[in-house]
Enzyme design. Structure first.
Site, PDB file in Angstrom:
ATOM      1  N   GLU A  52       0.811  -1.223   0.000  1.00  0.00           N
ATOM      2  CA  GLU A  52       0.000   0.000   0.000  1.00  0.00           C
ATOM      3  C   GLU A  52       0.844   1.271   0.000  1.00  0.00           C
ATOM      4  OE1 GLU A  52      -0.457  -2.618   1.969  1.00  0.00           O
ATOM      5  OE2 GLU A  52      -2.548  -3.283   1.797  1.00  0.00           O
ATOM      6  N   PHE A 114     -10.522  -7.004  14.975  1.00  0.00           N
ATOM      7  CA  PHE A 114      -9.496  -7.483  14.044  1.00  0.00           C
ATOM      8  C   PHE A 114      -9.259  -6.413  12.967  1.00  0.00           C
ATOM      9  CE2 PHE A 114      -8.438  -9.806  10.056  1.00  0.00           C
ATOM     10  CZ  PHE A 114      -7.167 -10.194  10.445  1.00  0.00           C
ATOM     11  N   GLN A 115      -8.024  -6.061  12.779  1.00  0.00           N
ATOM     12  CA  GLN A 115      -7.591  -5.048  11.799  1.00  0.00           C
ATOM     13  C   GLN A 115      -8.235  -3.689  12.031  1.00  0.00           C
ATOM     14  OE1 GLN A 115      -7.826  -6.904   7.852  1.00  0.00           O
ATOM     15  NE2 GLN A 115      -5.755  -7.692   8.185  1.00  0.00           N
ATOM     16  N   LYS A 164     -17.034  -0.792   7.117  1.00  0.00           N
ATOM     17  CA  LYS A 164     -17.524  -1.792   6.162  1.00  0.00           C
ATOM     18  C   LYS A 164     -19.053  -1.780   6.080  1.00  0.00           C
ATOM     19  CE  LYS A 164     -16.834  -6.632   4.931  1.00  0.00           C
ATOM     20  NZ  LYS A 164     -16.103  -7.859   5.241  1.00  0.00           N
ATOM     21  N   MET A 471      24.331   8.300   0.924  1.00  0.00           N
ATOM     22  CA  MET A 471      24.271   9.606   1.580  1.00  0.00           C
ATOM     23  C   MET A 471      24.597   9.479   3.069  1.00  0.00           C
ATOM     24  SD  MET A 471      24.049  12.765   1.140  1.00  0.00           S
ATOM     25  CE  MET A 471      23.123  13.467  -0.214  1.00  0.00           C
TER      26      MET A 471
HETATM   27  C1  TPP Z   1      12.480   5.542   4.360  1.00  0.00           C
HETATM   28  C2  TPP Z   1      13.797   6.167   4.677  1.00  0.00           C
HETATM   29  N1  TPP Z   1      14.641   5.534   5.534  1.00  0.00           N
HETATM   30  C3  TPP Z   1      15.847   6.091   5.804  1.00  0.00           C
HETATM   31  C4  TPP Z   1      16.215   7.282   5.240  1.00  0.00           C
HETATM   32  C5  TPP Z   1      17.565   7.920   5.587  1.00  0.00           C
HETATM   33  N2  TPP Z   1      18.422   7.971   4.385  1.00  0.00           N
HETATM   34  C6  TPP Z   1      18.556   9.088   3.642  1.00  0.00           C
HETATM   35  S1  TPP Z   1      19.556   8.885   2.316  1.00  0.00           S
HETATM   36  C7  TPP Z   1      19.853   7.300   2.739  1.00  0.00           C
HETATM   37  C8  TPP Z   1      20.777   6.438   1.919  1.00  0.00           C
HETATM   38  C9  TPP Z   1      20.222   6.142   0.570  1.00  0.00           C
HETATM   39  O1  TPP Z   1      20.983   5.122  -0.002  1.00  0.00           O
HETATM   40  P1  TPP Z   1      20.756   4.659  -1.488  1.00  0.00           P
HETATM   41  O2  TPP Z   1      19.311   4.429  -1.738  1.00  0.00           O
HETATM   42  O3  TPP Z   1      21.654   3.535  -1.805  1.00  0.00           O
HETATM   43  O4  TPP Z   1      21.124   5.972  -2.318  1.00  0.00           O
HETATM   44  P2  TPP Z   1      22.544   6.730  -2.420  1.00  0.00           P
HETATM   45  O5  TPP Z   1      22.608   7.726  -1.299  1.00  0.00           O
HETATM   46  O6  TPP Z   1      23.637   5.703  -2.325  1.00  0.00           O
HETATM   47  O7  TPP Z   1      22.493   7.409  -3.755  1.00  0.00           O
HETATM   48  C10 TPP Z   1      19.185   6.945   3.916  1.00  0.00           C
HETATM   49  C11 TPP Z   1      19.262   5.621   4.563  1.00  0.00           C
HETATM   50  C12 TPP Z   1      15.288   7.887   4.380  1.00  0.00           C
HETATM   51  N3  TPP Z   1      15.520   9.077   3.807  1.00  0.00           N
HETATM   52  N4  TPP Z   1      14.117   7.304   4.084  1.00  0.00           N
END
Ligand code: TPP
Length: 565
Positions: A52, A114-115, A164, A471
């Site tokens: 979802e 439930f749910q 529902k 990042m």
């Molecule tokens: C749902 C979610 N979880 C954690 C983060 C924290 N976060 C920001 S950038 C990143 C790394 C992203 O890694 P990747 O998808 O391999 O992309 P890259 O930075 O290597 O281009 C994380 C874990 C986030 N922004 N969103």
């Protein structure tokens, strides 16, 4: 003769009546009456997602690309809670999404059935409005109201929770009436004070030595491209575009400087710090744009134009606040300003430009993005995920058509790109749509490849594979003494993954393979995956440390000067 319909039938009919054509959803117990009624409404195309969260992101992508409301549907409990990230992303980025959730029957509400989940309580802070429908006679007007609320004024997500038994209740079908549910009216600015604001803004522009236009998502939402460009060209004022403002102003235009903020180019941030007047149109001045607000643009008088009065003065002090539609207000400001030029100021800004940084070794993001651009330029929309690649996609791709860059800016939700791109594709079937993700974010929602195959959605997926949550690894390198805790990330064999789904897959390790791989992926009739093996520890430069001043970036080593003849 009066027509008697079930609540589920009324739901479908009011969606059709409201012009909805596509729904992204997933069935379950509490929403089964709706799914029972759906086949009798063939004008509603239902896209069965694999999670979802993807339904909400896809509805968001559809909304951003079409300018219309995107609709998603889920069952109660886990179905509804799985929507939450997508709704929060739509909320942060002002995207008109309507979510319809099944709820346990009225007699069971509050009994931990439930749910059963209190999705109204959960989504209260991340929706523009939400409704628990207690009586079938209210249902049609609630849906009509929700579709209007989502898109009017500053857009945003709206949730309708339908027990529902209300879906099974019967009521007389009534044609659309003017909404009868009272809503608080937006606190508009008085016409006199708008006129005054425009006069004061025009005076500030006339007297400024170093004016700057900062353009945000509001310009895209209001489709104010021509007005903003005309304002810049009449006054010669240079333009910066925020992450969500990218593609609101043509890249390559002599007045376009680039993106400001945490990963903005040095000359863009220096322009902000040296400006004496800033005209912000449709942006929030959020912390990724301003850095430390105490040191943000201290020499500048600020004019802020925004549809949402609550944004004016929220993050930065404002000298002139004008509440209104970006297109309308910019058109009026354009009429009020005298023609002028800012050549010396532009030269000054270009003096801040840094020599190009050393490119990452091997397959560079520049080369990948220019291959994608060259192969798809005519009609291409780029949807990016979150991380380093998101910044490269924002800074390096030359966006020339309006609203061709879509990303989760405010929430920064990894996993956004792949499902959002499905919605973008359905809104723009004639565009080539690229979902560009890192190896982390791609793995969050790659199950949606099955949706693309089943629903014949031609989305091209790029995976920037650096073997890291890049990042976060970069932050660990800069701020945590290179302690790469839990950021190396293993990937499956994406070629075999593509094969398992029966779609073409490509792996690019060398720049010489780029043109063929991207060209073949584009030419494939359906979805395709291209994995780009990029340098593992490449960084995004420059970078303002979190909470730091725009004046103090961490910069890359410049490229070595060519050896003397
Ligand atoms: C749902 C979610 N979880 C954690 C983060 C924290 N976060 C920001 S950038 C990143 C790394 C992203 O890694 P990747 O998808 O391999 O992309 P890259 O930075 O290597 O281009 C994380 C874990 C986030 N922004 N969103």
């Amino acid at each position: 003769m009066a027509e008697i319909l079930t609540g589920a039938e009324i739901l479908c009919r009011t969606l059709v009546e409201g012009g909805v054509e596509v729904i992204f959803g997933y069935p379950g117990g509490a929403i089964m009456p709706f799914y029972h009624a759906l086949p009798d409404h063939p004008r509603l195309r239902h896209v069965l997602v694999r999670h979802e969260q993807a339904a909400a992101h896809a509805a968001d992508g559809y909304a951003r690309a079409s300018g219309r409301v995107g609709v998603c549907v889920a069952t109660s409990g886990p179905g509804a809670t799985n929507l939450v990230t997508g709704l929060a992303a739509a909320h942060m980025d002002s995207s008109p999404v309507v979510a319809i959730t099944g709820q346990v029957s009225r007699a069971m509400i509050g009994r931990d059935a439930f749910q059963e989940t209190d999705i109204i309580g959960i989504t209260l802070p991340i929706t523009k409005q939400n409704y628990l429908v207690q009586d079938v006679t209210e249902l049609a007007d609630v849906v009509r109201d929700a579709l209007a609320v989502a898109i009017e004024g500053r857009p945003g997500p709206v949730l309708i929770d339908v027990p529902k038994d209300v879906q099974n209740q019967k009521a007389e079908w009534k044609q659309s009436q003017p909404p009868r549910i009272p809503r608080a009216r937006a606190r508009d600015q008085s016409p006199g004070s708008i006129d005054d604001g425009i006069r004061r803004a025009a005076r500030l522009i006339a007297g400024a030595d170093r004016p700057l236009l900062m353009v945000g998502h509001g310009v895209i939402l209001a489709q104010a491209y021509a007005e903003v460009r005309a304002l810049a060209e009449k006054t010669g004022i240079p333009v910066v575009t925020t992450l969500l403002g990218i593609s609101a102003f043509p890249e390559g235009h002599p007045l376009h400087l680039g993106m400001p903020g945490m990963h903005g180019e040095v000359h863009v941030n220096r322009a902000i710090q040296h400006a004496d007047v800033i005209i912000g149109i449709g942006l929030r001045f959020d912390d990724r744009v301003t850095g430390n607000t105490a040191s943000f643009a201290r020499q500048a008088r600020v004019v802020h134009i925004d549809l949402d009065r609550a944004e004016i003065g929220k993050n930065v002090a404002v000298d002139v606040g004008i509440v209104g539609d970006a297109r309308e207000i910019t058109r009026r400001l354009l009429a009020a300003v005298e023609p002028r030029r800012c050549e010396r100021w532009l030269e000054h800004i270009h003096g801040f430009t840094r020599p190009p940084a050393a490119s990452p070794h091997g397959l560079s993001p520049e080369a990948i993005l220019s291959a994608i651009c060259e192969a798809s330029e005519a009609r291409c929309t780029i949807v990016s995920d979150v991380g380093q690649h998101q910044m490269w996609v924002a800074k390096l791709y030359p966006y020339r058509r309006p609203n061709t860059h879509i990303t989760s800016g405010g929430l920064g939700a990894m996993g956004f790109a792949v499902p959002a791109a499905m919605g973008v594709h359905l809104a723009r079937p004639d565009d080539t749509v690229w979902a560009i993700s890192g190896d982390g974010g791609f793995q969050m929602n790659m199950a949606e490849i099955a949706t693309m195959v089943q629903e014949r959605l031609s989305v091209k997926m790029a995976v920037f594979n650096n073997g890291y949550l890049g990042m976060v690894r970069q932050w660990q390198q800069f701020f945590h003494g290179k302690r790469y805790s839990c950021t190396p990330i293993w990937s499956p064999d994406y070629l075999k993954l593509a094969e398992a789904y029966g779609i073409p897959g490509y792996r690019v390790t060398d720049p010489s393979e780029l043109t063929d791989a991207v060209g073949e992926a584009n030419a494939a009739p359906g979805p395709a995956v291209v994995e780009f093996m990029i340098e593992e520890e490449a960084n995004v430069y420059p970078m303002i440390p979190p909470g730091g001043s725009l004046s103090e970036p961490i910069e890359a080593e410049p490229a070595p000067a060519p050896a003397a003849g």
